[in-house]
Design a protein around this motif. Structure first.
Motif: not given
Length: 172
Positions: A106-131
């Motif tokens: 569609a003519g929109f190249a070179d954009l910063d495009l990132r992916g994320a996996l989001c848990f609505p209830d972050p109970d099991g997530l550690p305090l530091r961000q994972l990737s």
């Protein structure tokens, strides 16, 4: 299926809350043309670019492990509740590639495009961000922070991109 839909709605509500007052536009539950019932859970468009957000409701401790070594390449795997769930990262990467291809055609190249996996209830997530392989794994508050990243896009460009994405990926 119903649990996933509830999780997507919770994630949407929390993203909306954490992005209120910020120049980020959200699209929720968008169809991926040519991929059956496959969908994009959430797209966030802001000054820094686009964030493709996949919402998951898996339970258990979430962690990233480094595996491999002496005779094999070292790489990271996503573990949830002790089980290898790296396939979730693969899914986000596929979604990011589909969005990039659609925007490129569609003519929109070179954009910063990132992916994320989001848990609505972050109970099991550690305090530091994972990737894993550049895909951020966290709760709605931190994913909203990623979507709010600074960048070169003006408010008009953000609106234009949101409308383009809405046209490329119709509501499911």
């Amino acid at each position: 299926w119903a649990q996933g839909a509830r999780g997507e709605r919770r994630t949407a509500a929390r993203l909306e809350k954490h992005l209120a007052g910020h120049p980020v536009k959200l699209l929720h539950d968008r169809r991926i043309p040519g991929h059956g019932k496959a969908n994009l859970d959430h797209l966030a468009v802001g000054p820094g670019g686009i964030t493709v957000i996949d919402s998951k409701t898996h339970r258990g401790e979430v962690r990233v492990e480094r595996v491999g070594g002496l005779f094999t390449d070292r790489h990271s795997i996503l573990k949830i509740g002790g089980r290898d769930q790296t396939k979730l990262i693969d899914g986000v990467e596929r979604q990011v590639k589909l969005v990039a291809a659609a925007l490129g055609s569609a003519g929109f190249a070179d954009l910063d495009l990132r992916g994320a996996l989001c848990f609505p209830d972050p109970d099991g997530l550690p305090l530091r961000q994972l990737s894993v392989r550049g895909v951020v794994i966290d709760g709605p508050k931190q994913i909203a922070k990623l979507a709010r990243r600074a960048g070169p896009l003006s408010a008009d460009q953000v609106d234009q991109l949101k409308h383009q994405l809405a046209a490329l990926f119709a509501a499911a």
